[in-house]
Design a protein around this motif. Structure first.
Motif, PDB file in Angstrom:
ATOM      1  N   TYR A 253      33.236  48.915  36.054  1.00  0.00           N
ATOM      2  CA  TYR A 253      33.759  47.837  35.223  1.00  0.00           C
ATOM      3  C   TYR A 253      34.008  46.599  36.073  1.00  0.00           C
ATOM      4  CZ  TYR A 253      34.601  51.702  32.048  1.00  0.00           C
ATOM      5  OH  TYR A 253      34.422  52.800  31.247  1.00  0.00           O
ATOM      6  N   GLU A 254      33.714  45.440  35.488  1.00  0.00           N
ATOM      7  CA  GLU A 254      34.078  44.200  36.159  1.00  0.00           C
ATOM      8  C   GLU A 254      35.381  43.710  35.542  1.00  0.00           C
ATOM      9  OE1 GLU A 254      31.221  40.994  36.046  1.00  0.00           O
ATOM     10  OE2 GLU A 254      32.372  39.847  37.509  1.00  0.00           O
ATOM     11  N   ILE A 255      36.375  43.502  36.388  1.00  0.00           N
ATOM     12  CA  ILE A 255      37.660  43.036  35.881  1.00  0.00           C
ATOM     13  C   ILE A 255      38.041  41.732  36.574  1.00  0.00           C
ATOM     14  CG2 ILE A 255      38.570  45.342  35.381  1.00  0.00           C
ATOM     15  CD1 ILE A 255      40.291  44.637  38.093  1.00  0.00           C
ATOM     16  N   GLU A 256      38.817  40.935  35.883  1.00  0.00           N
ATOM     17  CA  GLU A 256      39.394  39.763  36.542  1.00  0.00           C
ATOM     18  C   GLU A 256      40.550  40.282  37.383  1.00  0.00           C
ATOM     19  OE1 GLU A 256      40.265  36.453  34.004  1.00  0.00           O
ATOM     20  OE2 GLU A 256      41.340  35.387  35.581  1.00  0.00           O
ATOM     21  N   LEU A 257      40.602  39.915  38.638  1.00  0.00           N
ATOM     22  CA  LEU A 257      41.695  40.372  39.484  1.00  0.00           C
ATOM     23  C   LEU A 257      43.016  39.877  38.892  1.00  0.00           C
ATOM     24  CD1 LEU A 257      40.012  39.947  42.954  1.00  0.00           C
ATOM     25  CD2 LEU A 257      40.840  42.083  41.969  1.00  0.00           C
ATOM     26  N   GLY A 258      44.000  40.765  38.851  1.00  0.00           N
ATOM     27  CA  GLY A 258      45.267  40.411  38.228  1.00  0.00           C
ATOM     28  C   GLY A 258      45.486  41.132  36.906  1.00  0.00           C
ATOM     29  N   LEU A 259      44.447  41.801  36.416  1.00  0.00           N
ATOM     30  CA  LEU A 259      44.603  42.644  35.220  1.00  0.00           C
ATOM     31  C   LEU A 259      45.638  43.722  35.539  1.00  0.00           C
ATOM     32  CD1 LEU A 259      43.099  43.382  32.421  1.00  0.00           C
ATOM     33  CD2 LEU A 259      41.942  45.130  33.773  1.00  0.00           C
ATOM     34  N   SER A 260      46.435  44.110  34.548  1.00  0.00           N
ATOM     35  CA  SER A 260      47.430  45.131  34.876  1.00  0.00           C
ATOM     36  C   SER A 260      46.754  46.491  34.993  1.00  0.00           C
ATOM     37  CB  SER A 260      48.532  45.165  33.821  1.00  0.00           C
ATOM     38  OG  SER A 260      48.079  45.848  32.669  1.00  0.00           O
ATOM     39  N   VAL A 261      47.286  47.323  35.891  1.00  0.00           N
ATOM     40  CA  VAL A 261      46.736  48.656  36.081  1.00  0.00           C
ATOM     41  C   VAL A 261      46.819  49.435  34.772  1.00  0.00           C
ATOM     42  CG1 VAL A 261      46.986  50.842  37.317  1.00  0.00           C
ATOM     43  CG2 VAL A 261      47.304  48.681  38.533  1.00  0.00           C
ATOM     44  N   GLU A 262      47.927  49.207  34.050  1.00  0.00           N
ATOM     45  CA  GLU A 262      48.127  49.922  32.790  1.00  0.00           C
ATOM     46  C   GLU A 262      47.014  49.599  31.793  1.00  0.00           C
ATOM     47  OE1 GLU A 262      52.065  49.677  31.282  1.00  0.00           O
ATOM     48  OE2 GLU A 262      51.676  51.377  29.945  1.00  0.00           O
ATOM     49  N   GLU A 263      46.670  48.309  31.708  1.00  0.00           N
ATOM     50  CA  GLU A 263      45.607  47.946  30.771  1.00  0.00           C
ATOM     51  C   GLU A 263      44.274  48.515  31.239  1.00  0.00           C
ATOM     52  OE1 GLU A 263      45.225  43.816  29.680  1.00  0.00           O
ATOM     53  OE2 GLU A 263      43.410  44.239  28.504  1.00  0.00           O
ATOM     54  N   PHE A 264      44.008  48.417  32.532  1.00  0.00           N
ATOM     55  CA  PHE A 264      42.731  48.947  33.030  1.00  0.00           C
ATOM     56  C   PHE A 264      42.627  50.448  32.745  1.00  0.00           C
ATOM     57  CE2 PHE A 264      39.979  50.779  36.339  1.00  0.00           C
ATOM     58  CZ  PHE A 264      38.799  50.164  35.955  1.00  0.00           C
TER      59      PHE A 264
END
Lengths: 446, 165
Positions: A253-264
């Motif tokens: 998955y590509e995520i924007e850095l700063g996404l919460s671990v919980e959401e990921f």
């Protein structure tokens, strides 16, 4: 949907071919760089972007480029580290097989910036099918004038060579990789001199990870400042995360850095949560080398702040309560996982992969594997647990390369957070070695 | 009867590839082609005998020991004869979380061999390897260039049957 910098076009059918890649804006960044920018200006954009090494170390790429020595008459080299071997990490594998031209375009732009006329992509040998995909992409880029002599009439020449490894985790360490590229055993070199001064063939060399280099395409198209605006604080841009273990949707998955671990972890867009009927026990956030953390430290830091997918937030609390972003190898454990068995498994890995050059690592990894094996198999005693901590301490920081630390951290952190589970194996060897037995907490022992 | 050993030589097609590989590196740095050339050698002969390694040393104009020390360091090279299909299965953590140990027990039982062994008909060898960078698609093994992922006992059965034809 979160920001996509690398995988925006990954879902398009045929994106691995030149034509489809080109139709979707491919090689426009290269045209822009070569036709309208100086190499120094490209380096400047890399610096502005703040993009940090995506292989695991997290060192700012632009700064690394700035260290490159430029003596007259000496060739300079760019080497792409595609030796992805860190357990839990498979993002470069995915990127290269899905959208190979993104790496090729990034390599050409970066080579141009550094003034390299011959650059290498060192791919782990097991991925021979990916090597063939890259070779095909290189041939296509060459046939279309984006690679080879006098690229786009600029007078700039570049040859790209894909080099297969032979099966050795240690070659992901940049100086071992260079030794390997010279046709030798992958024994890391003493630093200094750093590769930026004396690297491949004793010439100035930059070694960068696949994902780092691929980022250059978007950075040139949109500017370093725009890249730096994505993400959080000093964790700029996006990150590819390889998610594996006991989750509903393993994958890249590509995520924007700063996404919460919980959401990921729990959003259907990403991991989709722990598999049905189970609950989170532990997390290794950045590949097998980083400290393992228990469930209560996954979504919140020890200070009670939300834990974010960023270099800073994941390591918040240091070794006591934090972990690291590392390579982005996100390994999830539910309550059925045995921490002792997993720690033994990882120790066996590091013992197997130690190059054998430094005694603390060569001997220490072997000792840790043996001691963990005997605890896991019901022959341990209480002193073994402290012995492991002691051995790990004696490896850490006492070796030429970081493999020693990488071997020590998983053991030290597992004992720090799951000591009771180790003790249970020692106290109740019969129960602990029963097939499928898992420690469920002290209450269930009585 | 005198048995004359066949001279060691790459097929013309492979020799061409080897020459190209050597040309990939700067002049005087032909040793860099060692790993790529060893892969081609293993593709042709199945494993690396000392005769094959000596031949590679000659081609690259380096000492035989320089080839031996490299071939013994990297785990992909087979230093003993192996079966037609070498099944290299990942034993590392993430694959194990996905039930790899059970799948590999099934695989061993089905073939009747352990890691490091070859079936009597010479069709299969088993080799235990570390992480293959496919953790999200585990359990995983590879046979030559091909990755087989998300393995189950049933999948293993059909792969073995297919390759036994």
């Amino acid at each position: 949907m979160s920001k996509k910098i690398l995988l925006e076009h990954a879902h398009i059918e045929g994106i691995e071919t030149f034509d489809t890649y080109r139709k979707n804006g491919g090689y426009e960044a290269l045209e822009k760089a070569i036709k309208t920018m100086s190499p120094e200006a490209v380096v400047e954009e890399a610096k502005k972007s703040g993009v940090r090494g995506r292989g695991g170390a997290g060192f700012p790429m632009g700064m690394k480029w700035g260290f490159l020595a430029k003596p007259e008459g000496v060739p300079r080299y760019l080497v792409c580290n595609a030796d992805e071997s860190e357990p839990g990490t498979f993002k470069d594998h995915y990127l290269m097989k899905t959208i190979p031209h993104l790496l090729i375009e990034g390599m050409i732009i970066s080579s141009f910036a550094l003034g390299a006329n011959k650059s290498f992509i060192y791919v782990r040998g097991e991925l021979m099918y990916v090597i063939n995909i890259l070779q095909q992409a290189i041939a296509e880029a060459k046939a279309n004038g984006f690679l080879g002599k006098n690229i786009l009439g600029s007078g700039y020449d570049l040859e790209l060579v894909v080099h297969p490894g032979g099966g050795a985790y240690i070659c992901g360490e940049e100086t071992a990789l260079l030794e390997s590229l010279e046709g030798k055993r992958g024994n890391p070199r003493n630093k200094p001199p750093f590769p930026a001064v004396k690297g491949l063939y004793q010439c100035p060399t930059v070694v960068n990870n696949v994902e780092s280099i691929a980022n250059m395409v978007w950075i040139i198209n949109n500017g370093g400042d725009a890249y730096a605006a994505v993400g959080v604080g000093r964790s700029t841009g996006t990150k590819l995360i390889s998610a594996s273990g006991h989750i509903k949707n393993p994958g890249v998955y590509e995520i924007e850095l700063g996404l919460s671990v919980e959401e990921f972890m729990n959003s259907d867009e990403y991991c989709g949560g722990i598999r049905d009927g189970h609950h989170l026990k532990a997390l290794v956030a950045g590949g097998s080398s980083v400290p393992i953390i228990p469930a209560n430290l996954v979504y919140k830091t020890a200070n009670g702040e939300d834990r974010l997918m960023s270099y800073e937030s994941l390591s918040d609390g240091g070794f006591a309560t934090g972990t690291m972003l590392g390579s982005g190898g996100f390994i999830v454990f539910d309550e059925t996982a045995c921490i002792v068995r997993n720690t033994w498994n990882f120790s066996r890995f590091y013992h197997h992969e130690s190059c054998g050059q430094c005694s603390p690592c060569r001997e220490g990894t072997g000792w840790m594997e043996k001691v963990l094996h005997r605890i896991e198999h019901g022959h341990g005693n209480m002193r073994d647990i402290d012995l492991l901590v002691d051995v790990a301490k004696k490896i850490e920081g006492n070796t030429i390369c970081p493999l020693g630390d990488a071997a020590a951290w998983p053991v030290a952190s597992a004992i720090r957070h799951f000591r009771d589970e180790f003790e249970w194996h020692v106290k109740y060897p019969k129960e602990a070695t029963r097939p499928g037995a898992v420690y469920m907490g002290e209450a269930e022992l009585v | 009867m005198n048995q004359v050993a066949e001279p060691i030589a790459f097929t013309p097609e492979r020799q061409k590839r080897v020459d190209q590989m050597i040309a990939n590196y700067p002049e005087g740095r032909q040793k860099s082609a060692l790993l790529p050339v060893l892969h081609v050698a293993q593709e042709q002969w199945g494993w690396l005998s000392s005769e094959v390694m000596d031949h590679v040393a000659k081609l690259l104009d380096i000492q035989p020991i320089e080839v031996y020390e490299v071939a013994t360091f990297y785990t992909m090279f087979h230093l003993d004869p192996v079966g037609k299909n070498v099944i290299e299965y990942c034993r590392t953590g993430p694959c194990c979380l996905m039930g790899a140990e059970d799948v590999y027990s099934h695989l061993k039982q089905k073939l009747g061999i352990q890691a490091g062994e070859t079936t009597p008909d010479g069709l299969f060898s088993l080799k235990e390897v570390e992480c293959l960078a496919a953790c999200g698609w585990g359990p995983v093994f590879q046979i030559r260039e091909k990755y087989y992922m998300n393995l189950t006992n049933e999948k293993v059965d059909s792969i073995i049957e297919e390759l036994s034809q």
